[in-house]
Design an enzyme around this catalytic site. Structure first.
Site, PDB file in Angstrom:
ATOM      1  N   HIS A  90      44.641  35.677  28.438  1.00 14.73           N
ATOM      2  CA  HIS A  90      45.069  34.337  28.833  1.00 14.73           C
ATOM      3  C   HIS A  90      46.079  33.859  27.779  1.00 14.73           C
ATOM      4  O   HIS A  90      45.962  34.219  26.610  1.00 14.73           O
ATOM      5  CB  HIS A  90      43.831  33.436  28.848  1.00 14.73           C
ATOM      6  CG  HIS A  90      44.057  32.057  29.374  1.00 14.73           C
ATOM      7  ND1 HIS A  90      44.694  31.070  28.665  1.00 14.73           N
ATOM      8  CD2 HIS A  90      43.717  31.495  30.564  1.00 14.73           C
ATOM      9  CE1 HIS A  90      44.728  29.952  29.394  1.00 14.73           C
ATOM     10  NE2 HIS A  90      44.143  30.188  30.551  1.00 14.73           N
ATOM     11  N   ASP A 119      37.748  35.617  22.867  1.00 14.60           N
ATOM     12  CA  ASP A 119      37.849  34.495  23.802  1.00 14.60           C
ATOM     13  C   ASP A 119      36.695  34.627  24.797  1.00 14.60           C
ATOM     14  O   ASP A 119      36.686  35.531  25.631  1.00 14.60           O
ATOM     15  CB  ASP A 119      39.212  34.571  24.495  1.00 14.60           C
ATOM     16  CG  ASP A 119      39.314  33.659  25.716  1.00 14.60           C
ATOM     17  OD1 ASP A 119      38.347  32.934  26.024  1.00 14.60           O
ATOM     18  OD2 ASP A 119      40.378  33.680  26.359  1.00 14.60           O
ATOM     19  N   GLN A 128      35.550  32.935  29.767  1.00 21.80           N
ATOM     20  CA  GLN A 128      35.119  33.429  31.075  1.00 21.80           C
ATOM     21  C   GLN A 128      33.791  34.193  30.999  1.00 21.80           C
ATOM     22  O   GLN A 128      33.332  34.724  32.005  1.00 21.80           O
ATOM     23  CB  GLN A 128      36.200  34.344  31.680  1.00 21.80           C
ATOM     24  CG  GLN A 128      37.510  33.652  31.964  1.00 21.80           C
ATOM     25  CD  GLN A 128      37.399  32.560  33.020  1.00 21.80           C
ATOM     26  OE1 GLN A 128      36.440  32.525  33.796  1.00 21.80           O
ATOM     27  NE2 GLN A 128      38.373  31.674  33.051  1.00 21.80           N
ATOM     28  N   LYS A 156      33.537  25.133  31.365  1.00 25.89           N
ATOM     29  CA  LYS A 156      33.394  26.329  32.188  1.00 25.89           C
ATOM     30  C   LYS A 156      31.929  26.772  32.289  1.00 25.89           C
ATOM     31  O   LYS A 156      31.605  27.717  32.991  1.00 25.89           O
ATOM     32  CB  LYS A 156      34.267  27.463  31.650  1.00 25.89           C
ATOM     33  CG  LYS A 156      35.768  27.164  31.786  1.00 25.89           C
ATOM     34  CD  LYS A 156      36.589  28.421  31.764  1.00 25.89           C
ATOM     35  CE  LYS A 156      38.034  28.196  31.324  1.00 25.89           C
ATOM     36  NZ  LYS A 156      38.895  27.682  32.376  1.00 25.89           N
ATOM     37  N   CYS A 165      47.834  31.620  33.905  1.00 24.13           N
ATOM     38  CA  CYS A 165      48.132  31.609  32.469  1.00 24.13           C
ATOM     39  C   CYS A 165      48.019  33.016  31.887  1.00 24.13           C
ATOM     40  O   CYS A 165      47.513  33.200  30.774  1.00 24.13           O
ATOM     41  CB  CYS A 165      47.223  30.641  31.718  1.00 24.13           C
ATOM     42  SG  CYS A 165      47.425  28.942  32.275  1.00 24.13           S
TER      43      CYS A 165
END
Lengths: 398, 148
Positions: free
Chosen positions: A113, A190, A193, A216, A353
Site C-alpha cells: 500500500h 503493516d 489488513q 479496520k 493505493c
C-alpha cells in the site's frame, strides 16, 4: 452477528463488501463512545481530580489491551497514532535515519500500500539509499522467494504488509524477519489488513515494528497503534513536540518523557483510544477462529464463483483471507463499481493505493470485494449475480 | 432491475464511443501536449493538439480510463476540431456545468458531447467525464505545460 451492527438496520438492503477500506461499527463501540462523552470526558495525564485520573486509567488500560492483543511484551511498546499511515510515517521519520545509513538499502514488496511504500521511498531519497521493490506474481501476490533473495547483506530495513490489500495474500512474516535479522536489517510490518482476520503475535513474528488502524477492526476512524520493540523505541527520538511528551522544558533545552507518550504530543484522541479498546474487547469476545474461518470461506466461495464467469480474472488465491480482487476483460473497474452501486452493492474499484502493484500487473485498477464478520452467503450470491449482469450489460449480451 | 438511471448514463452511443474512440492515438506533429491524471482512480489521459490559423486542426488522445472518461475524450476531441482556444474554453465551462447540473441552456454548443449529461446523476463519476475537457482547456491556455 449482523444485528450487532446498527449500520445494517439503517441500510437493510445494502451489500457491504468494502471492509478492507473500513469496517462497520458494532453497537458496543457506539455505546462506549457515547458513554465516554457523557460520563467520562476529561483530559488525560493532567487533571488531579478523580474524573481525570479515572479517564487516564481507562486510556492507559487500552495501551495494555493493545499490547495483549498483539502479544507484545509490555504496554510500553504501544504508541497511539492516527492509524497505520501515521504509524508507518512515525517509524520512517523517527527511526528510519537510525536504521538506514547514508547509502544504505531498503527493501519493500511490490504489493505494498502507498502508506508502506512512499515513507520508505522518501527515506531512501533522504539517505541516498538503494530502494528495492521486489517482484509479484501475475495474480498480484508477493513473490516470496524473490523477496527473501532481495534481503541481502547490507540491507538495513525491510517493509512489508502481513496481509496485502489487493490480492489479500498473507506473507510469511516470521520467515522474512528471520532472514532480515540474519542480514542485520530491521523489519516494519503493516498490519492494517491482518488484525481483523487473523491472530497476531508480534513476538512470534519477530517484527521490530507493527502498525494497524482501529477503523479496520470495527473501531473508530482516526486512531491506531504502533508497536515498537522496547529496545528500539529507546533509540527513537520524538518528532512531534508539545504538551504531554516532555520531562522538563527549560528556556534553552528540553528533555523527553519516558515511554510511548514521548510520541503522543498534545491532547490525544482520547475517545478514539477508548473506542478502539471497546472495539478490540468486542472483537475478542465475539469473533473466534471459527467465525474468521467462515469469513475466509465466503471469500473462497466468491473466488470460485467468479472464476466460472468468462473473461474474468481473479487476483490472489485461496489462501488469500478476506479480500477478492478481480477484473472483467474489457470493462473498466469503475464502470463495474457504478453498475454494482446501482444494485446496492458497495465494493471498491481503483488502484487501492497500490500503484506500484498495478504497474507490475499492467492494469490501471481492479474491482475489490472484501469481507467482514457481518457478511453472509446472500452477499456472495448477490455480488456474483450482479457481476454477471454487469458483464452482459457492458458487453451488450442478451 | 431498476437500471434506468444507468441507461441514461451508459447510452448505447456512449458505450460505442468508448469502444471505438475517435482521434485515439498520437500525432506526429503537434503544438500542445499534456498528460493529466485522476489520482483517485488512476486514469491517465495524454492529449495532443495541433493548431493552424488559430484553430484546432488535429487532435489525438491516448491513455486509459473507464467508459465515461474514454467516451468523453472521444467526443471532446471531435467537438473541438476547427474551434479557437477561446471557443474551446467556453465549451469546457459549458460541459462542466452540464455534467454537474444535468441541463444548461447553451448545451447545443457541445454538439454530440451533450449526450454525456446523464453523468450528473452519478456524482462520483463527474471527474471521469470532465478529465479530457479540463486537459484541453489547460493545455490550450498554458501552452503545452504538462503535469509530469
Amino acid at each position: 452477528m449482523r444485528e450487532q451492527f446498527p449500520f445494517f438496520k439503517a441500510h437493510p438492503n445494502l451489500v457491504y463488501l468494502d471492509t478492507a477500506a473500513t469496517s462497520q461499527k458494532p453497537q458496543a463501540l457506539l455505546d462506549s463512545l457515547q458513554n465516554y462523552y457523557i460520563n467520562d470526558n476529561a483530559n488525560v495525564h493532567r487533571g488531579l481530580y478523580k474524573l481525570a485520573y479515572d479517564t487516564t486509567e481507562a486510556y492507559e488500560s487500552v495501551r495494555q489491551q493493545v499490547a495483549d492483543f498483539l502479544h507484545a511484551q509490555s504496554a510500553e511498546e504501544i504508541i497511539f497514532t492516527h492509524g497505520t499511515t501515521d504509524s508507518l510515517n512515525l517509524v520512517a521519520s523517527a527511526f528510519g535515519p537510525h536504521a538506514v545509513p547514508t547509502g544504505g538499502r531498503i527493501v519493500v514488496s511490490g504489493a505494498e500500500h502507498h502508506s508502506n511504500f512512499i515513507p520508505w521511498q522518501q527515506l531512501a531519497k533522504r539517505q541516498q539509499a538503494t530502494f528495492v521493490v521486489t517482484p509479484v506474481h501475475s495474480d498480484g501476490t508477493v513473490d516470496v522467494p524473490a523477496l527473501l533473495a532481495a534481503i541481502t547483506p547490507g540491507t538495513n530495513l525491510v517493509a512489508i504488509a502481513q496481509v496485502t490489500n489487493v490480492a489479500g495474500d498473507t506473507l510469511p512474516v516470521a520467515k522474512i524477519v528471520k532472514k532480515a535479522h540474519d542480514m542485520g536489517a530491521f523489519v516494519v510490518v503493516d498490519g492494517a489488513q491482518a488484525v481483523a482476520h487473523m491472530s497476531v503475535d508480534v513476538q512470534a513474528l519477530g517484527a521490530d515494528f507493527y502498525a494497524f488502524s482501529g477503523h479496520k477492526i470495527y473501531g473508530p476512524t482516526g486512531i491506531g497503534a504502533l508497536y515498537g520493540r522496547a529496545d528500539l523505541l529507546a533509540k527513537m527520538p520524538p518528532i512531534q513536540f508539545g504538551g504531554e511528551m516532555i520531562s522538563e522544558v527549560r528556556d534553552q533545552g528540553s528533555t523527553w518523557a519516558d515511554g510511548p507518550i514521548k510520541y503522543e504530543a498534545g491532547t490525544p484522541h482520547i475517545a478514539g483510544v477508548i473506542g478502539m479498546g471497546a472495539a478490540l474487547h468486542w472483537f475478542q469476545e465475539n469473533v473466534d477462529a471459527a467465525a474468521l474461518q467462515v469469513e475466509h470461506e465466503l471469500a473462497n466461495q466468491l473466488r470460485t464463483a467468479l472464476r466460472a464467469i468468462p473473461d474474468l480474472t481473479v487476483y490472489g488465491n485461496d489462501d488469500s483471507l478476506a479480500t477478492v480482487s478481480f477484473n472483467l476483460t474489457g470493462i473498466h473497474p469503475h464502470d463495474v463499481a457504478t453498475f454494482l452501486d446501482e444494485q446496492q452493492i458497495a465494493i471498491r474499484a481503483g488502484h487501492h493505493c497500490a500503484q506500484p502493484l498495478m504497474a507490475r500487473l499492467g492494469i490501471p485498477a481492479t474491482v475489490r470485494a472484501s469481507f467482514g464478520i457481518y457478511n453472509n452467503q446472500d452477499d456472495v450470491t448477490k455480488l456474483v449475480e450482479a457481476v454477471q449482469a454487469a458483464r452482459r450489460y457492458f458487453h451488450g449480451i442478451d | 432491475m431498476a437500471l434506468t438511471k444507468l441507461d441514461q448514463m451508459y447510452r448505447a452511443v456512449i458505450l460505442d464511443e468508448a469502444q471505438h474512440p475517435r482521434h485515439h492515438g498520437v500525432l506526429a506533429d503537434f503544438d500542445h501536449e499534456i498528460t493529466v491524471r485522476n489520482p483517485s482512480c488512476g486514469d491517465v489521459l495524454h492529449l495532443q493538439i495541433s493548431e493552424k490559423d488559430g484553430r484546432v486542426n488535429d487532435v489525438a488522445f491516448s491513455g486509459n480510463g473507464c467508459t465515461i472518461s474514454q467516451a468523453s475524450a472521444s467526443l471532446m476531441t471531435d467537438q473541438i476540431l476547427d474551434k479557437t482556444p477561446a471557443e474551446i474554453e467556453q465549451m469546457v465551462e459549458t460541459f462542466s456545468d452540464l455534467i454537474i447540473k444535468g441541463d444548461v441552456p447553451d448545451a447545443d454548443r457541445l454538439g454530440d458531447a451533450a449526450v454525456l449529461k446523464g453523468v450528473h446523476q452519478f456524482p462520483a463519476r463527474i471527474k471521469c467525464a470532465t478529465l479530457a475537457w479540463k486537459a484541453a482547456a489547460q493545455v490550450l491556455t498554458e501552452k503545452g505545460k504538462t503535469d509530469d
